[in-house]
Scaffold this motif. Structure first.
Motif, PDB file in Angstrom:
ATOM      1  N   TRP A  51       0.837  -1.197   0.000  1.00  0.00           N
ATOM      2  CA  TRP A  51       0.000   0.000   0.000  1.00  0.00           C
ATOM      3  C   TRP A  51       0.874   1.250   0.000  1.00  0.00           C
ATOM      4  O   TRP A  51       1.868   1.310   0.746  1.00  0.00           O
ATOM      5  CB  TRP A  51      -0.911   0.025   1.219  1.00  0.00           C
ATOM      6  CG  TRP A  51      -1.993  -1.007   1.189  1.00  0.00           C
ATOM      7  CD1 TRP A  51      -1.877  -2.328   1.557  1.00  0.00           C
ATOM      8  CD2 TRP A  51      -3.337  -0.817   0.751  1.00  0.00           C
ATOM      9  NE1 TRP A  51      -3.071  -2.976   1.384  1.00  0.00           N
ATOM     10  CE2 TRP A  51      -4.003  -2.070   0.887  1.00  0.00           C
ATOM     11  CE3 TRP A  51      -4.062   0.264   0.269  1.00  0.00           C
ATOM     12  CZ2 TRP A  51      -5.337  -2.247   0.560  1.00  0.00           C
ATOM     13  CZ3 TRP A  51      -5.402   0.083  -0.052  1.00  0.00           C
ATOM     14  CH2 TRP A  51      -6.023  -1.152   0.078  1.00  0.00           C
ATOM     15  N   SER A  96      -3.224   0.168  -3.989  1.00  0.00           N
ATOM     16  CA  SER A  96      -2.959  -1.174  -3.505  1.00  0.00           C
ATOM     17  C   SER A  96      -2.456  -2.044  -4.649  1.00  0.00           C
ATOM     18  O   SER A  96      -3.062  -2.088  -5.719  1.00  0.00           O
ATOM     19  CB  SER A  96      -4.230  -1.786  -2.908  1.00  0.00           C
ATOM     20  OG  SER A  96      -4.042  -3.153  -2.613  1.00  0.00           O
ATOM     21  N   SER A 190     -13.788   2.975  -0.675  1.00  0.00           N
ATOM     22  CA  SER A 190     -13.048   2.119  -1.600  1.00  0.00           C
ATOM     23  C   SER A 190     -14.009   1.558  -2.645  1.00  0.00           C
ATOM     24  O   SER A 190     -15.193   1.309  -2.354  1.00  0.00           O
ATOM     25  CB  SER A 190     -12.358   0.976  -0.846  1.00  0.00           C
ATOM     26  OG  SER A 190     -13.309   0.250  -0.078  1.00  0.00           O
ATOM     27  N   ILE A 201     -10.936  -1.060   2.554  1.00  0.00           N
ATOM     28  CA  ILE A 201      -9.615  -0.750   3.109  1.00  0.00           C
ATOM     29  C   ILE A 201      -9.395  -1.676   4.297  1.00  0.00           C
ATOM     30  O   ILE A 201     -10.289  -1.824   5.146  1.00  0.00           O
ATOM     31  CB  ILE A 201      -9.545   0.729   3.526  1.00  0.00           C
ATOM     32  CG1 ILE A 201      -9.675   1.634   2.299  1.00  0.00           C
ATOM     33  CG2 ILE A 201      -8.255   1.027   4.277  1.00  0.00           C
ATOM     34  CD1 ILE A 201      -9.665   3.117   2.612  1.00  0.00           C
TER      35      ILE A 201
END
Length: 293
Positions: A51, A96, A190, A201
């Motif tokens: 991340w 990510s 997200s 997340i």
């Protein structure tokens, strides 16, 4: 009109430079006030492997709801509206490696005292009657469908669920976790259009981000160490030591001197001769008279 003299031109230039410097200083002070909220955002060192933070941010605006009773839900999703507005906002995007096509963002918003609680209370109250509603905005009307429910164990109160937007035949599902801590609301959103199920997340990132907020929510601005206070009291002079007026020390065994010794007796004074009594004849002379010759 005659041109200004050289001294006047220099004076004007100096005034302009002072104005620019003052404006710059004011800008620095304003930035310092905003810094504490931005400093509470996660950075690369706070994130687990895979991340990284990014400046790419999704649009989280919703627009006005077609039904007034559902406007609190729209305000909850976008962090405020006409009735409640945040005082400051700090955002960061996340990337990510596990979901390259995903969009992730963390938003921190601070409010006036009590406004953050009012925002969540109004939104939570409207959720049961606004599972679906329509939002109108310049980009086109959109249908909203939400599944937000309370999420205990996060902050002072929290909501978690999905909001699905359908606009012009296209759907987009966003997962939200909305947490209030004091007067700050942290929003975690997200979405991943390529995923078969809603993405979120990770809980570890959520809890790391919340841990950076103080318990009362609003971060305090950095303060410099105050200077030691100056004693403005007038100076005082210490009193002089008392003078020892005692008599020299007497030899050991001597009686202590009297506190008030008696005065020495004075010599007797001869009584004054009383005046003669006018009724008494004068005394005869003690010397015999001398006969005449």
């Amino acid at each position: 009109m005659p041109a200004p003299s050289a001294p006047l031109r220099r004076l004007a230039a100096s005034a302009a430079a002072v104005a620019v410097a003052a404006a710059g200083a004011a800008g620095c002070r304003a930035e310092a006030v905003r810094d504490p909220l931005g400093a509470a955002l996660v950075t690369a060192k706070d994130l687990p492997d895979g991340w990284t933070p990014t400046t790419k941010l999704p649009d989280d605006r919703t627009g006005p709801a077609s039904r007034p009773e559902c406007q609190p839900v729209a305000d909850l999703v976008q962090g405020g509206g006409d009735r409640i507005r945040p005082g400051a906002t700090a955002r960061t995007g996340l990337v990510s490696q596990l979901a390259p096509a995903g969009t992730f963002a963390i938003t921190l918003r601070s409010y006036e005292r009590g406004a953050a609680e009012a925002l969540l209370t109004a939104g939570r109250t409207a959720l049961p009657t606004c599972e679906t509603f329509e939002v109108r905005d310049p980009s086109g009307d959109a249908d909203y469908r939400q599944t937000l429910t309370p999420a205990p164990g996060l902050g002072d109160e929290a909501l978690h669920g999905t909001v699905t937007t359908r606009r012009r035949g296209a759907e987009r599902t966003v997962t939200y976790t909305i947490v209030r801590i004091g007067d700050v609301v942290a929003q975690f959103m997200s979405s991943d259009p390529s995923a078969y199920a809603p993405v979120t997340i990770p809980d570890a990132i959520v809890r790391t981000a919340l841990a950076k907020l103080p318990p009362h929510g609003r971060p305090s601005p950095p303060t410099s160490t105050p200077a030691a206070p100056t004693d403005t009291r007038p100076a005082t002079t210490a009193p002089a030591a008392p003078t020892d007026t005692k008599s020299p020390t007497a030899p050991e065994g001597s009686p202590p001197p009297a506190a008030n010794p008696p005065a020495a007796p004075s010599a007797p004074t001869a009584p004054a001769t009383p005046p003669p009594d006018p009724g008494t004849p004068p005394a005869p002379p003690t010397t015999a008279p001398t006969p005449a010759g």
